[in-house]
Design a protein around this motif. Structure first.
Motif, mmCIF file in Angstrom:
data_model
loop_
_atom_site.group_PDB
_atom_site.id
_atom_site.type_symbol
_atom_site.label_atom_id
_atom_site.label_comp_id
_atom_site.label_asym_id
_atom_site.label_seq_id
_atom_site.Cartn_x
_atom_site.Cartn_y
_atom_site.Cartn_z
ATOM 1 N N GLU A 25 3.445 -7.425 1.373
ATOM 2 C CA GLU A 25 3.747 -6.577 0.273
ATOM 3 C C GLU A 25 4.909 -6.404 -0.230
ATOM 4 O O GLU A 25 5.100 -6.362 -1.602
ATOM 5 C CB GLU A 25 3.053 -5.166 0.597
ATOM 6 C CG GLU A 25 3.039 -4.223 -0.594
ATOM 7 C CD GLU A 25 2.600 -2.648 -0.134
ATOM 8 O OE1 GLU A 25 2.332 -2.546 1.144
ATOM 9 O OE2 GLU A 25 2.547 -1.782 -0.741
ATOM 10 N N MET A 82 0.932 -1.074 0.166
ATOM 11 C CA MET A 82 -0.170 0.196 -0.070
ATOM 12 C C MET A 82 0.748 1.035 -0.015
ATOM 13 O O MET A 82 1.952 1.223 0.636
ATOM 14 C CB MET A 82 -0.691 -0.044 1.176
ATOM 15 C CG MET A 82 -1.668 1.168 1.400
ATOM 16 S SD MET A 82 -2.723 1.208 2.868
ATOM 17 C CE MET A 82 -3.998 0.093 2.440
ATOM 18 N N VAL A 83 0.355 2.198 -0.579
ATOM 19 C CA VAL A 83 1.154 3.426 -0.576
ATOM 20 C C VAL A 83 0.974 4.184 0.751
ATOM 21 O O VAL A 83 0.139 4.021 1.318
ATOM 22 C CB VAL A 83 0.766 4.469 -1.798
ATOM 23 C CG1 VAL A 83 1.497 5.525 -2.096
ATOM 24 C CG2 VAL A 83 0.424 3.859 -3.224
ATOM 25 N N HIS A 142 8.734 -0.579 0.192
ATOM 26 C CA HIS A 142 8.978 -1.311 1.391
ATOM 27 C C HIS A 142 10.320 -2.213 1.294
ATOM 28 O O HIS A 142 11.083 -2.062 0.592
ATOM 29 C CB HIS A 142 7.683 -2.094 1.922
ATOM 30 C CG HIS A 142 6.605 -1.443 1.676
ATOM 31 N ND1 HIS A 142 5.894 -0.343 2.474
ATOM 32 C CD2 HIS A 142 5.382 -1.145 0.650
ATOM 33 C CE1 HIS A 142 4.911 0.294 2.123
ATOM 34 N NE2 HIS A 142 4.664 -0.453 0.936
ATOM 35 N N HIS A 192 3.903 -0.783 -5.617
ATOM 36 C CA HIS A 192 3.212 -1.077 -4.335
ATOM 37 C C HIS A 192 2.076 -2.110 -4.695
ATOM 38 O O HIS A 192 1.554 -2.291 -5.692
ATOM 39 C CB HIS A 192 2.540 0.099 -3.667
ATOM 40 C CG HIS A 192 3.594 1.021 -3.009
ATOM 41 N ND1 HIS A 192 4.017 0.876 -1.728
ATOM 42 C CD2 HIS A 192 4.126 2.010 -3.630
ATOM 43 C CE1 HIS A 192 5.065 1.977 -1.522
ATOM 44 N NE2 HIS A 192 5.075 2.460 -2.841
ATOM 45 N N ALA A 193 1.607 -2.639 -3.401
ATOM 46 C CA ALA A 193 0.466 -3.763 -3.761
ATOM 47 C C ALA A 193 -0.352 -3.400 -2.426
ATOM 48 O O ALA A 193 0.012 -2.804 -1.612
ATOM 49 C CB ALA A 193 0.904 -5.057 -3.510
HETATM 50 ZN ZN ZN Z 1 3.027 0.036 -0.147
#
Ligand code: ZN
Length: 462
Positions: A292, A1-2, A277, A345-346
């Motif tokens: 992630e 996730m951002v 990350h 990102h995911a």
């Molecule tokens: Zn992320």
């Protein structure tokens, strides 16, 4: 996730607040308390079904039988295997029988309700919001010099509160959803509108430049947000002109003198791939075993080889499970003078791919040959958005669901090159698809193609 999304999601949750789940049906919406057992979230199944019909339950020793209309559910204390509406399936955590109340793992509720109610369900897991039968209220915003109107597809009844600089609308019973998280705005009254979901609620937060108030219109389908009547100022220090900066003429930026960088020979076309990350920072937990940071690295490697196939060189901010600070990622891109920076990102929410560009004003200009670090992206943001448009078009052409957003993302703001962030969500209900080779490959191919298509545009602006 951002990172920015995470901040938004966490922001409205007071720490002592009880966990709740909200269920949105076509005719009824309600919230249920969520309890924890051995670190897992649980919810009472009978209460979850009650608003939809005749439901009863009986326990017999370790067994718990539920009747809903003409359907049955069979559960057993501490067991994973269960039978609902004639279908056997496995719970993600053991069934809990507590004072004759049957508790099921929260994550299994979408499946159980889908079987019992014979309807499709959509679960926003991170926010604990469960939508049944396509229930969704969407909104559009209409921004004018005199105010902001938020128009909903159905009447809504949010709690409206104000705090310095913000007007907050909290939706608990309304199935308000949005694909966008932050809407960037250039307006004398409002600077941004942010959507977030948390603990069975959705929120729309308007960042105001002047004090605002909200009024309902069109039978609850519209909320008009207008400047609040000016109050008598009690302290001379908060004089009115300071509160309402309505400068019509922005200072005209003089063209910056040629700098050493712009006079130097153009460096070779190179892409920096930034796997989000890593190391101490796992990112979001996509499932019990899927972090992630692993997904982003696998995806970055795929994208690297896709680019290679098109004869485009790339660098990686990391090519292992190591911690790399955000500032360092931008600094690496700037030092290598790459043409394009792609942060990966995911996420669990949503479907398909979100394409982000920095939320930054493109009119900012360099006062001298130095690049101001915080706004390094300003000179490139129009190129970044052009590239994001091309990425979006390529994804669309391959029928991959997608959306394009602006957000104040680190480290995009610090990158002196065309910069985008890509957030990959599952292709369908199966969370594991974010890490599926075929799915990642389709997206990587679309991205590589977009970079090939966008290359001349990016080169022209370097
Ligand atoms: Zn992320």
């Amino acid at each position: 996730m951002v990172a920015v999304l995470l901040l938004l999601l966490l922001q409205p949750a007071p720490s002592a607040e009880e966990k709740q789940l909200s269920i949105y049906g076509p005719r009824v919406s309600y919230s249920l308390p969520v309890s924890e057992h051995k670190g897992q979230d649980y919810v009472a199944l009978l209460e979850a079904l009650e608003p939809f019909g005749n439901v009863s339950a009986a326990s017999e020793g370790q067994k718990w039988k539920l009747r809903f209309n003409n359907l049955e559910g069979e559960f057993r204390q501490n067991a994973l295997l269960t039978k609902v509406a004639g279908r056997k399936f496995e719970l993600p955590a053991p069934f809990v029988l507590e004072s004759n109340r049957g508790l099921v793992p929260l994550r299994s509720l979408p499946t159980i309700l889908a079987l019992m109610l014979r309807t499709k369900t959509e679960y926003h897991e991170a926010a604990r919001r469960l939508f049944l039968g396509g229930a969704a209220t969407r909104f559009t915003t209409d921004l004018r010099e005199t105010g902001l109107s938020v128009n909903f597809s159905a009447p809504v009844n949010p709690l409206i509160s104000t705090e310095p600089g913000k007007l907050r609308m909290t939706f608990t019973r309304d199935p308000v959803v949005s694909n966008a998280y932050i809407l960037r705005v250039e307006n004398p009254l409002v600077s941004s509108i942010a959507f977030s979901e948390n603990n069975g609620r959705a929120e729309l937060v308007v960042q105001e430049r002047v004090p605002l108030l909200a009024k309902f219109a069109s039978g609850g389908k519209t909320i008009d947000i207008v400047p609040a009547p000016r109050e008598e100022q009690s302290t001379p220090s908060s004089a009115a002109p300071a509160a309402a900066p309505r400068t019509a003429e922005a200072p005209i930026a003089m063209p910056a003198p040629p700098t050493l960088q712009s006079l130097a020979a153009k460096p070779p076309f190179m892409v920096m791939l930034d796997a989000g990350h890593g190391g101490d920072d796992p990112g979001v937990l996509l499932s019990e075993t899927l972090e992630e940071k692993g997904v982003t690295l696998a995806f970055a490697r795929r994208l690297r080889s896709e680019l290679q196939n098109h004869g485009i060189s790339s660098l990686m901010t990391r090519d292992a499970d190591v911690t790399v600070p955000l500032e360092q990622r931008a600094a690496m891109a700037d030092a290598a003078r790459v043409a394009i920076f792609v942060s990966l990102h995911a996420a669990l929410e949503g479907r398909g791919v979100r394409v982000y560009t920095a939320m930054i004003n493109s009119m900012t200009s360099k006062p001298s040959g130095f690049l101001p670090w915080d706004t390094a992206q300003a000179d490139y943001v129009l190129t970044s958005r052009a590239l994001a448009d091309i990425v979006k078009a390529e994804l669309g052409r391959r029928e991959i669901p997608n959306s394009e957003l602006c957000a104040p993302l680190k480290p995009l703001n610090n990158v002196a090159a065309a910069a985008i962030a890509i957030e990959v969500s599952p292709s369908g209900a199966d969370v594991g698809s974010v890490n599926a080779a075929v799915y990642q490959q389709r997206i990587a191919a679309a991205l590589a193609e977009a970079i090939v298509v966008g290359r001349s545009r990016v080169e022209a602006e370097r």
